[in-house]
Design an enzyme around this catalytic site. Structure first.
Site, PDB file in Angstrom:
ATOM      1  N   ASP A  31       0.275   8.780 -17.228  1.00 24.83           N
ATOM      2  CA  ASP A  31       1.592   8.555 -16.629  1.00 24.83           C
ATOM      3  C   ASP A  31       2.635   9.281 -17.472  1.00 24.83           C
ATOM      4  O   ASP A  31       2.553   9.266 -18.704  1.00 24.83           O
ATOM      5  CB  ASP A  31       1.904   7.047 -16.591  1.00 24.83           C
ATOM      6  CG  ASP A  31       2.986   6.682 -15.586  1.00 24.83           C
ATOM      7  OD1 ASP A  31       4.120   7.200 -15.732  1.00 24.83           O
ATOM      8  OD2 ASP A  31       2.716   5.885 -14.671  1.00 24.83           O
ATOM      9  N   THR A 114       0.833   6.446   2.344  1.00 23.95           N
ATOM     10  CA  THR A 114       1.964   5.631   2.781  1.00 23.95           C
ATOM     11  C   THR A 114       2.104   5.598   4.295  1.00 23.95           C
ATOM     12  O   THR A 114       1.716   6.554   4.988  1.00 23.95           O
ATOM     13  CB  THR A 114       3.281   6.176   2.180  1.00 23.95           C
ATOM     14  OG1 THR A 114       4.400   5.493   2.747  1.00 23.95           O
ATOM     15  CG2 THR A 114       3.448   7.656   2.481  1.00 23.95           C
ATOM     16  N   TYR A 138       9.535  12.818   1.733  1.00 22.74           N
ATOM     17  CA  TYR A 138       8.533  12.008   1.035  1.00 22.74           C
ATOM     18  C   TYR A 138       7.287  11.819   1.900  1.00 22.74           C
ATOM     19  O   TYR A 138       6.154  12.084   1.467  1.00 22.74           O
ATOM     20  CB  TYR A 138       9.134  10.653   0.652  1.00 22.74           C
ATOM     21  CG  TYR A 138       8.106   9.622   0.251  1.00 22.74           C
ATOM     22  CD1 TYR A 138       7.305   9.805  -0.867  1.00 22.74           C
ATOM     23  CD2 TYR A 138       7.931   8.453   1.004  1.00 22.74           C
ATOM     24  CE1 TYR A 138       6.353   8.863  -1.238  1.00 22.74           C
ATOM     25  CE2 TYR A 138       6.989   7.511   0.647  1.00 22.74           C
ATOM     26  CZ  TYR A 138       6.201   7.719  -0.465  1.00 22.74           C
ATOM     27  OH  TYR A 138       5.247   6.793  -0.807  1.00 22.74           O
ATOM     28  N   ARG A 216       9.129  -6.300   9.407  1.00 20.78           N
ATOM     29  CA  ARG A 216       8.259  -5.468   8.585  1.00 20.78           C
ATOM     30  C   ARG A 216       7.021  -6.248   8.134  1.00 20.78           C
ATOM     31  O   ARG A 216       7.017  -7.477   8.103  1.00 20.78           O
ATOM     32  CB  ARG A 216       9.015  -4.973   7.343  1.00 20.78           C
ATOM     33  CG  ARG A 216      10.177  -4.030   7.660  1.00 20.78           C
ATOM     34  CD  ARG A 216       9.682  -2.708   8.199  1.00 20.78           C
ATOM     35  NE  ARG A 216      10.777  -1.780   8.457  1.00 20.78           N
ATOM     36  CZ  ARG A 216      11.368  -1.636   9.639  1.00 20.78           C
ATOM     37  NH1 ARG A 216      10.988  -2.383  10.670  1.00 20.78           N
ATOM     38  NH2 ARG A 216      12.334  -0.750   9.794  1.00 20.78           N
TER      39      ARG A 216
END
Length: 320
Positions: A31, A114, A138, A216
């Protein structure tokens, strides 16, 4: 297995790294700490700080059995203002990772994708067969990576799985959500409860839903982590599988706020704001395919439990 977890100092990556350790795997976290936190790396992991595109090759040369790739730029608004940062940081970096895996004989991959790859779906629940029409940079970069993975699987025998998340929430002990720039509803509401924000905004109350606010799908981060372990264990050489991951149940913005009020005991002021462009009224995942293929099923579907875990983590971080 010896596993490399890119982005393992972030929210989902740290929870998955913790669960991999608990399952008996050897875990190395890579990372750059641009959005992650060094203290989020689970004890027992070896931590390497660096850019995935630069460091993955030499690191994988040590010998690994698989990679779980979470590292990414993920702010939708920023992706539209600075697209080069996202095409470079997400797509180019991932291509360099795929090349490093191929060159070093690492043939197992789980990719953090995603729901943004679908854009504004016409039907809900959203299935994997839904058209992929991302409405922001994105989502477009994540879709491009998915397509690249499909090519590498076909050409090089890569055993790969992409997991497309909807709304991840909750926490796992000391591992939880703490973004420098927070855009997610539940942590924003909890910040209001802690007095860090004056109020939460509700973007529109005239949507075609039961209470007029957007609906959602929220999935507990630990359920998400379990799906990654299953995907890793069941990967198939030469095949790239793509699964949607969600609770399968939709919760409205007002339901989330009311649940947070009940869990925290705080009033949480809310104000109605104009609708945001590009927001679908309902966005819920169909997880039928992953349940059928991998036997995965969310074990923590209750919104109160999700919020409670997030609240305990948030309060602990604040010393409340």
């Amino acid at each position: 297995m010896k596993l490399l977890v890119t982005g393992g100092a972030g929210y989902v990556g740290s929870v998955c790294a913790a669960r991999l350790l608990e399952a008996g795997h050897e875990v190395v976290v890579l990372d750059d700490l641009s959005t992650g936190h060094a203290d989020a790396v689970p004890e027992g992991c070896r931590f390497v700080q660096g850019d995935v595109g630069d460091v993955a090759g030499p690191l994988l040369a040590e010998g690994f059995d698989g990679v779980l790739h979470f590292a990414a730029k993920s702010l939708v608004g920023e992706s539209m203002q600075d697209p080069a940062k996202y095409w470079q940081g997400n797509v180019v970096t991932s291509l360099r990772l795929l090349d490093a895996m191929h060159e070093n004989g690492v043939h197992r991959l789980v990719f953090s994708s995603t729901a943004a790859t679908y854009g504004e779906p016409e039907q809900s629940p959203v299935r994997e067969t839904a058209p992929t029409r991302p409405t922001n940079t994105y989502g477009a970069t994540k879709l491009a990576i998915d397509q690249a993975i499909t090519s590498y699987a076909a050409a090089h025998g890569l055993a790969a799985t992409s997991l497309r998340y909807f709304n991840v929430a909750g926490a796992y002990g000391r591992f939880g959500e703490r973004h420098t720039v927070e855009t997610h509803l539940i942590p924003i509401v909890l910040q209001v409860a802690l007095g860090q924000r004056e109020q939460v905004q509700i973007y529109g109350e005239d949507w075609p839903t039961e209470d007029g606010t957007c609906v959602r799908d929220y999935i507990h981060v630990l359920d998400l982590a379990e799906a990654h372990l299953l995907a890793l264990e069941t990967s198939v050489p030469g095949r790239h599988r793509i699964y949607n991951l969600g609770n399968g149940t939709g919760f409205s913005v007002r339901q989330v706020i009311e649940t947070c009020r009940a869990v925290t005991g705080h009033p949480v002021p809310a104000a109605v704001a104009p609708r945001r462009a590009g927001d679908p009224a309902v966005l819920v995942a169909s997880s039928e395919q992953v349940q059928q293929d991998l036997g995965w099923k969310p074990q923590r579907p209750d919104l109160t439990d999700i919020v409670r875990d997030a609240w305990e983590f948030t309060r602990a971080r604040q010393g409340a």
